[in-house]
Design a protein around this motif. Structure first.
Motif, PDB file in Angstrom:
ATOM      1  N   GLU A  98       8.598 -39.942  23.425  1.00 35.06           N
ATOM      2  CA  GLU A  98       7.711 -39.637  24.600  1.00 35.06           C
ATOM      3  C   GLU A  98       8.507 -38.349  25.637  1.00 35.06           C
ATOM      4  O   GLU A  98       7.814 -37.679  26.090  1.00 35.06           O
ATOM      5  N   PHE A  99       9.760 -38.632  25.772  1.00 36.81           N
ATOM      6  CA  PHE A  99      10.502 -37.609  26.741  1.00 36.81           C
ATOM      7  C   PHE A  99      11.046 -36.474  25.872  1.00 36.81           C
ATOM      8  O   PHE A  99      12.006 -35.849  26.689  1.00 36.81           O
ATOM      9  N   GLY A 100      11.124 -36.412  24.583  1.00 33.31           N
ATOM     10  CA  GLY A 100      11.991 -35.517  23.938  1.00 33.31           C
ATOM     11  C   GLY A 100      11.887 -35.733  22.501  1.00 33.31           C
ATOM     12  O   GLY A 100      10.915 -36.219  21.829  1.00 33.31           O
ATOM     13  N   SER A 101      12.958 -35.421  21.890  1.00 30.27           N
ATOM     14  CA  SER A 101      13.314 -35.698  20.450  1.00 30.27           C
ATOM     15  C   SER A 101      13.942 -36.990  20.170  1.00 30.27           C
ATOM     16  O   SER A 101      14.475 -37.945  21.134  1.00 30.27           O
ATOM     17  N   VAL A 102      13.944 -37.661  18.873  1.00 33.53           N
ATOM     18  CA  VAL A 102      14.625 -38.875  18.666  1.00 33.53           C
ATOM     19  C   VAL A 102      15.179 -38.571  17.063  1.00 33.53           C
ATOM     20  O   VAL A 102      14.848 -38.073  16.646  1.00 33.53           O
ATOM     21  N   SER A 103      16.353 -39.337  17.143  1.00 39.39           N
ATOM     22  CA  SER A 103      17.128 -39.476  15.856  1.00 39.39           C
ATOM     23  C   SER A 103      17.653 -40.796  15.682  1.00 39.39           C
ATOM     24  O   SER A 103      17.840 -41.509  16.688  1.00 39.39           O
ATOM     25  N   GLU A 104      18.040 -41.036  14.561  1.00 34.97           N
ATOM     26  CA  GLU A 104      18.726 -42.515  14.417  1.00 34.97           C
ATOM     27  C   GLU A 104      19.984 -42.756  14.973  1.00 34.97           C
ATOM     28  O   GLU A 104      19.998 -43.832  15.732  1.00 34.97           O
ATOM     29  N   ASP A 105      20.755 -41.761  15.340  1.00 32.75           N
ATOM     30  CA  ASP A 105      21.812 -41.835  16.022  1.00 32.75           C
ATOM     31  C   ASP A 105      21.571 -42.096  17.607  1.00 32.75           C
ATOM     32  O   ASP A 105      22.365 -42.734  18.159  1.00 32.75           O
ATOM     33  N   ALA A 106      20.470 -41.209  17.889  1.00 33.27           N
ATOM     34  CA  ALA A 106      20.307 -41.401  19.460  1.00 33.27           C
ATOM     35  C   ALA A 106      19.545 -43.017  19.685  1.00 33.27           C
ATOM     36  O   ALA A 106      19.802 -43.418  20.594  1.00 33.27           O
ATOM     37  N   LEU A 107      18.639 -43.280  18.798  1.00 34.19           N
ATOM     38  CA  LEU A 107      18.239 -44.652  18.730  1.00 34.19           C
ATOM     39  C   LEU A 107      19.294 -45.522  18.894  1.00 34.19           C
ATOM     40  O   LEU A 107      19.230 -46.776  19.720  1.00 34.19           O
ATOM     41  N   ARG A 108      20.217 -45.743  17.961  1.00 36.30           N
ATOM     42  CA  ARG A 108      21.545 -46.657  17.983  1.00 36.30           C
ATOM     43  C   ARG A 108      22.044 -46.598  19.028  1.00 36.30           C
ATOM     44  O   ARG A 108      22.663 -47.610  19.797  1.00 36.30           O
ATOM     45  N   ALA A 109      22.304 -45.179  19.775  1.00 44.16           N
ATOM     46  CA  ALA A 109      23.105 -45.285  21.149  1.00 44.16           C
ATOM     47  C   ALA A 109      22.278 -46.057  22.297  1.00 44.16           C
ATOM     48  O   ALA A 109      22.933 -46.526  22.959  1.00 44.16           O
ATOM     49  N   VAL A 110      21.071 -45.778  22.235  1.00 46.58           N
ATOM     50  CA  VAL A 110      20.157 -46.310  23.347  1.00 46.58           C
ATOM     51  C   VAL A 110      20.181 -47.738  23.258  1.00 46.58           C
ATOM     52  O   VAL A 110      20.379 -48.610  24.006  1.00 46.58           O
ATOM     53  N   ARG A 111      19.921 -48.568  21.857  1.00 47.33           N
ATOM     54  CA  ARG A 111      20.101 -49.815  21.848  1.00 47.33           C
ATOM     55  C   ARG A 111      21.489 -50.295  21.953  1.00 47.33           C
ATOM     56  O   ARG A 111      21.548 -51.487  22.430  1.00 47.33           O
ATOM     57  N   ASN A 112      22.430 -49.816  21.725  1.00 47.25           N
ATOM     58  CA  ASN A 112      23.779 -50.290  22.063  1.00 47.25           C
ATOM     59  C   ASN A 112      24.049 -50.395  23.354  1.00 47.25           C
ATOM     60  O   ASN A 112      24.694 -51.289  24.032  1.00 47.25           O
ATOM     61  N   PHE A 113      23.598 -49.306  24.238  1.00 49.81           N
ATOM     62  CA  PHE A 113      23.659 -49.256  25.784  1.00 49.81           C
ATOM     63  C   PHE A 113      22.698 -50.466  26.164  1.00 49.81           C
ATOM     64  O   PHE A 113      23.447 -51.179  27.142  1.00 49.81           O
ATOM     65  N   ALA A 114      21.442 -50.912  25.621  1.00 50.80           N
ATOM     66  CA  ALA A 114      20.886 -51.824  26.008  1.00 50.80           C
ATOM     67  C   ALA A 114      21.427 -53.049  25.981  1.00 50.80           C
ATOM     68  O   ALA A 114      21.344 -53.890  27.018  1.00 50.80           O
ATOM     69  N   GLU A 115      22.154 -53.258  24.870  1.00 49.32           N
ATOM     70  CA  GLU A 115      22.887 -54.465  24.428  1.00 49.32           C
ATOM     71  C   GLU A 115      23.937 -54.774  25.548  1.00 49.32           C
ATOM     72  O   GLU A 115      24.080 -55.969  25.843  1.00 49.32           O
ATOM     73  N   ARG A 116      24.890 -53.640  25.812  1.00 49.36           N
ATOM     74  CA  ARG A 116      25.740 -53.787  26.717  1.00 49.36           C
ATOM     75  C   ARG A 116      25.398 -54.232  28.160  1.00 49.36           C
ATOM     76  O   ARG A 116      25.939 -55.144  28.852  1.00 49.36           O
ATOM     77  N   ILE A 117      24.171 -53.663  28.592  1.00 46.45           N
ATOM     78  CA  ILE A 117      23.450 -54.195  29.717  1.00 46.45           C
ATOM     79  C   ILE A 117      23.249 -55.616  29.878  1.00 46.45           C
ATOM     80  O   ILE A 117      23.496 -56.394  30.730  1.00 46.45           O
ATOM     81  N   LEU A 118      22.540 -56.252  28.741  1.00 54.32           N
ATOM     82  CA  LEU A 118      22.125 -57.493  28.425  1.00 54.32           C
ATOM     83  C   LEU A 118      23.496 -58.495  28.719  1.00 54.32           C
ATOM     84  O   LEU A 118      23.543 -59.613  29.056  1.00 54.32           O
ATOM     85  N   ASP A 119      24.575 -57.899  27.818  1.00 56.44           N
ATOM     86  CA  ASP A 119      26.032 -58.806  27.859  1.00 56.44           C
ATOM     87  C   ASP A 119      26.379 -58.949  29.239  1.00 56.44           C
ATOM     88  O   ASP A 119      26.961 -59.727  29.474  1.00 56.44           O
ATOM     89  N   PHE A 120      26.034 -57.841  30.031  1.00 50.48           N
ATOM     90  CA  PHE A 120      26.450 -58.089  31.614  1.00 50.48           C
ATOM     91  C   PHE A 120      25.516 -59.170  32.323  1.00 50.48           C
ATOM     92  O   PHE A 120      25.821 -59.895  33.333  1.00 50.48           O
ATOM     93  N   LEU A 121      24.045 -58.957  32.189  1.00 47.10           N
ATOM     94  CA  LEU A 121      23.186 -59.619  32.783  1.00 47.10           C
ATOM     95  C   LEU A 121      23.024 -61.174  32.649  1.00 47.10           C
ATOM     96  O   LEU A 121      22.747 -61.654  33.583  1.00 47.10           O
ATOM     97  N   LEU A 122      23.012 -61.604  31.184  1.00 44.74           N
ATOM     98  CA  LEU A 122      22.490 -62.815  30.963  1.00 44.74           C
ATOM     99  C   LEU A 122      23.460 -63.784  30.764  1.00 44.74           C
ATOM    100  O   LEU A 122      23.022 -64.984  31.249  1.00 44.74           O
ATOM    101  N   PRO A 123      24.690 -63.865  30.388  1.00 45.46           N
ATOM    102  CA  PRO A 123      25.365 -64.824  29.953  1.00 45.46           C
ATOM    103  C   PRO A 123      25.923 -65.576  31.300  1.00 45.46           C
ATOM    104  O   PRO A 123      26.269 -65.067  32.458  1.00 45.46           O
ATOM    105  N   GLY A 124      25.616 -66.803  31.390  1.00 45.98           N
ATOM    106  CA  GLY A 124      26.017 -67.503  32.526  1.00 45.98           C
ATOM    107  C   GLY A 124      24.867 -67.591  33.544  1.00 45.98           C
ATOM    108  O   GLY A 124      24.895 -68.461  34.494  1.00 45.98           O
ATOM    109  N   GLN A 125      23.547 -66.953  33.252  1.00 38.23           N
ATOM    110  CA  GLN A 125      22.509 -67.074  34.129  1.00 38.23           C
ATOM    111  C   GLN A 125      21.206 -67.552  33.376  1.00 38.23           C
ATOM    112  O   GLN A 125      21.210 -67.622  32.122  1.00 38.23           O
ATOM    113  N   ASP A 126      20.457 -68.306  34.273  1.00 36.38           N
ATOM    114  CA  ASP A 126      19.267 -68.884  33.750  1.00 36.38           C
ATOM    115  C   ASP A 126      17.923 -68.065  34.122  1.00 36.38           C
ATOM    116  O   ASP A 126      16.718 -68.671  33.881  1.00 36.38           O
ATOM    117  N   HIS A 127      18.200 -67.100  34.687  1.00 36.00           N
ATOM    118  CA  HIS A 127      16.934 -66.230  35.152  1.00 36.00           C
ATOM    119  C   HIS A 127      17.076 -64.889  35.224  1.00 36.00           C
ATOM    120  O   HIS A 127      18.382 -64.561  35.557  1.00 36.00           O
TER     121      HIS A 127
END
Length: 248
Positions: A98-127
């Motif tokens: 939607e906001f520009g171009s996409v590539s496999e490497d870019a998609l992988r980078a975004v998904r890895n970034f999202a997983e890092r956020i979830l690693d900080f957000l969710l463990p030990g939390q119930d909401h």
């Protein structure tokens, strides 16, 4: 008043660094996340609740000023995405496109970034309580959930009558018990997500709905700080009800 500690982390996103901040108190409490850097009213409301009741809040900073979307560079190419559309492959790819171009490497980078956020957000939390702001515009408000396409994502809505004009203040939750508790207060607009039928757009609400994590987005208009603080106080009372005191 709670003592608030702030920790800072550098998260790699391609050749770019995004900073993640975690504000937390020395007491347990609500678990906030703010992913849109330009939604500063919601961040201020969250900080107020942390000072009053304790808890923690995650937020990210990137780029100059207060951009909504995250921009990054990878192998000399520029990419951009909405950080609330990165929590699965479908949403992340659509947002990059939607906001520009996409590539496999870019998609992988975004998904890895999202997983890092979830690693900080969710463990030990119930909401998770997401902090968002909007402009109460024809393109998005509480009124948007009374007609397609967003009405397809709705299991319940309160009040059930569509307002004549949009309203920027509302809860969007995945938890039916929270919906019922907020509805009993009779002062809030509330949307209950249909976790089985909601469109897969890569948003955090879809991710938590699929993974049975209790969640609510607390939406308020930009600059409506007092209203958003009142809303956050109410959701805090639902999550952490005070025990009844019986005088003998």
């Amino acid at each position: 008043m709670s003592n608030i500690d702030t920790k800072e982390y550098d998260l790699a996103l391609g050749d770019t660094t995004v900073k993640l901040f975690i504000k937390s108190s020395d007491t347990s409490g609500i678990n906030f996340i703010n992913v849109h850097q330009n939604e500063v009213t919601s961040k201020g409301a969250g900080e107020h609740i942390l000072q009053q009741f304790g808890g923690r809040m995650l937020y990210i900073t990137h780029g100059d000023g207060t951009p909504r979307n995250v921009e990054f560079y990878l192998n000399g190419e520029r990419y951009e995405f909405d950080p609330n559309r990165m929590f699965d492959d479908v949403g992340a790819e659509a947002s990059l496109r939607e906001f520009g171009s996409v590539s496999e490497d870019a998609l992988r980078a975004v998904r890895n970034f999202a997983e890092r956020i979830l690693d900080f957000l969710l463990p030990g939390q119930d909401h998770v309580i997401a902090l968002h702001n909007n402009y109460n515009s024809p393109s998005y408000s509480f009124k948007s959930y009374f007609s397609p396409p967003l009405s397809h994502d709705v299991l319940k809505i309160s009040p059930e009558v569509c307002p004549e004009s949009g309203t920027g203040e509302f809860f969007y939750t995945t938890v039916e018990d929270w919906f019922d508790a907020l509805k009993q207060k009779e002062i809030f607009n509330i949307v209950l997500q249909n976790n089985k039928a909601v469109e897969d757009d890569g948003s955090l609400s879809v991710y938590v709905g699929k993974n049975n994590i209790r969640y609510s987005n607390v939406e308020a208009e930009h600059d409506h700080l007092e209203q958003q603080i009142d809303m956050l106080s109410s959701i805090h009372s639902v999550l952490f009800p005070q025990p009844l005191t019986i005088e003998l």
